[in-house]
Design a protein around this motif. Structure first.
Motif, PDB file in Angstrom:
ATOM      1  N   VAL A 164       3.717 -24.833  30.622  1.00 51.04           N
ATOM      2  CA  VAL A 164       2.762 -24.534  31.693  1.00 51.04           C
ATOM      3  C   VAL A 164       1.426 -25.236  31.407  1.00 51.04           C
ATOM      4  CG1 VAL A 164       1.536 -22.756  32.984  1.00 51.04           C
ATOM      5  CG2 VAL A 164       3.794 -22.255  31.995  1.00 51.04           C
ATOM      6  N   TYR A 196       5.805 -26.404  35.071  1.00 56.25           N
ATOM      7  CA  TYR A 196       4.912 -25.641  35.938  1.00 56.25           C
ATOM      8  C   TYR A 196       3.476 -26.126  35.749  1.00 56.25           C
ATOM      9  CZ  TYR A 196       8.941 -22.567  36.138  1.00 56.25           C
ATOM     10  OH  TYR A 196      10.212 -22.074  36.311  1.00 56.25           O
ATOM     11  N   GLU A 228       6.695 -27.442  39.563  1.00 58.04           N
ATOM     12  CA  GLU A 228       6.225 -26.564  40.623  1.00 58.04           C
ATOM     13  C   GLU A 228       4.747 -26.252  40.401  1.00 58.04           C
ATOM     14  OE1 GLU A 228       7.420 -25.395  43.448  1.00 58.04           O
ATOM     15  OE2 GLU A 228       9.162 -26.695  43.139  1.00 58.04           O
ATOM     16  N   VAL A 265       3.660 -17.533  37.056  1.00 57.86           N
ATOM     17  CA  VAL A 265       4.446 -18.632  36.478  1.00 57.86           C
ATOM     18  C   VAL A 265       5.264 -18.147  35.287  1.00 57.86           C
ATOM     19  CG1 VAL A 265       4.260 -20.804  35.229  1.00 57.86           C
ATOM     20  CG2 VAL A 265       2.921 -20.457  37.296  1.00 57.86           C
ATOM     21  N   SER A 269       9.266 -18.352  35.048  1.00 57.27           N
ATOM     22  CA  SER A 269       9.962 -19.057  33.968  1.00 57.27           C
ATOM     23  C   SER A 269      10.813 -18.105  33.149  1.00 57.27           C
ATOM     24  CB  SER A 269       8.952 -19.772  33.067  1.00 57.27           C
ATOM     25  OG  SER A 269       8.055 -18.838  32.480  1.00 57.27           O
TER      26      SER A 269
END
Length: 280
Positions: A164, A196, A228, A265, A269
């Motif tokens: 992330v 992400y 994303e 997020v 995940s």
């Protein structure tokens, strides 16, 4: 006065005695108030004096011609050096103009020497203006480089968690900055292998249609890389503005705060890892 005779007079004026260069160096050093050493000024003006003498001897007063190419190169170097040290255009041009005071005619000067001096002052005036122009170009280059550096610093990509990354934006978001955001975000996705990304606009003072379009382009670019994106920092005022403008983010997830976006997020995940038989 013939051209050759005029050039000879100018050369004699520039080399009339051994103290001319020392006086020139002293005058310039005083205007710079110790911010550049006398040794550095001595080096610059020694080269300039030698180049100027040779140029006048070969090309007369045609300072824009090939014969003055070395002089112009020396003046560009001097201007760039002064600009980098923060001197003003006037302080930079003084390095040329000070020569006029040193060579000023005395009460015992002949008419030929006075005529030669007037010709020399016109030449030095032209070279001084050239120096200011070179200084201005350098300052523009410095300012442009600093602006690019600030742009880079104002768009950091931060790793928040494994897989992330986030881009905390502060200030106005325009086309140039959006391009930098895209490039840095996409490169970070490649380097870190993250799936992400969070684009946080808490520090963006206002979001209009143009800014929204920039954000959408960044999200689309990230999606093309297989990541994303979540947009965080959607404050009530920004939400009302976007609704009033008719801006729609479609299926892009938006959150009020960066913490909410990170929580979303991580949950997303985590579900993916669990479904794959990994640890929840």
């Amino acid at each position: 006065m013939a051209v050759k005779e005029s050039s000879d007079r100018l050369v004699e004026l520039l080399t009339r005695d051994d103290t001319v260069l020392d006086q020139w160096v002293q005058a310039v050093t005083e205007t710079l108030r110790g911010r550049i050493s006398r040794a550095e000024v001595q080096r610059e003006l020694t080269e300039l004096s030698r180049g100027l003498t040779q140029a006048v001897e070969q090309a007369g007063l045609d300072w824009q011609g090939e014969g003055f190419s070395e002089v112009r190169a020396l003046l560009v170097e001097l201007s760039r050096n002064r600009a980098r040290h923060g001197f003003t255009p006037g302080e930079t041009a003084t390095s040329v103009f000070a020569c006029k005071d040193v060579l000023a005619p005395t009460t015992g000067s002949s008419a030929e020497d006075i005529t030669a001096y007037l010709q020399l002052t016109r030449l030095l005036d032209a070279l001084g203006l050239f120096t200011i122009e070179a200084y201005a170009r350098t300052r523009e280059e410095i300012i442009s480089a600093q602006a690019e550096q600030l742009l880079e610093l104002s768009t950091p990509v931060v790793k928040l968690w494994e897989g992330v990354v986030a881009v905390p934006l502060v200030g106005t978001l325009d086309s140039a900055r959006t391009q930098v955001v895209m490039e840095k975000l996409l490169q970070s996705l490649v380097d870190s292998g993250s799936e992400y990304a969070i684009i946080d606009i808490t520090g963006v003072p206002a979001v209009d249609t143009e800014v929204a379009q920039h954000l959408l382009k960044t999200v689309v670019a990230a999606r093309l890389m297989g990541a994303e994106c979540t947009i965080s920092g959607i404050r009530p005022q920004i939400a009302q503005t976007l609704v009033g403008l008719g801006v729609q983010f479609g299926d892009i997830v938006t959150k009020a705060t960066l913490a909410d976006a990170l929580r979303h997020v991580l949950q997303l995940s985590g579900v993916q890892r669990y479904a794959a038989g990994g640890e929840k």
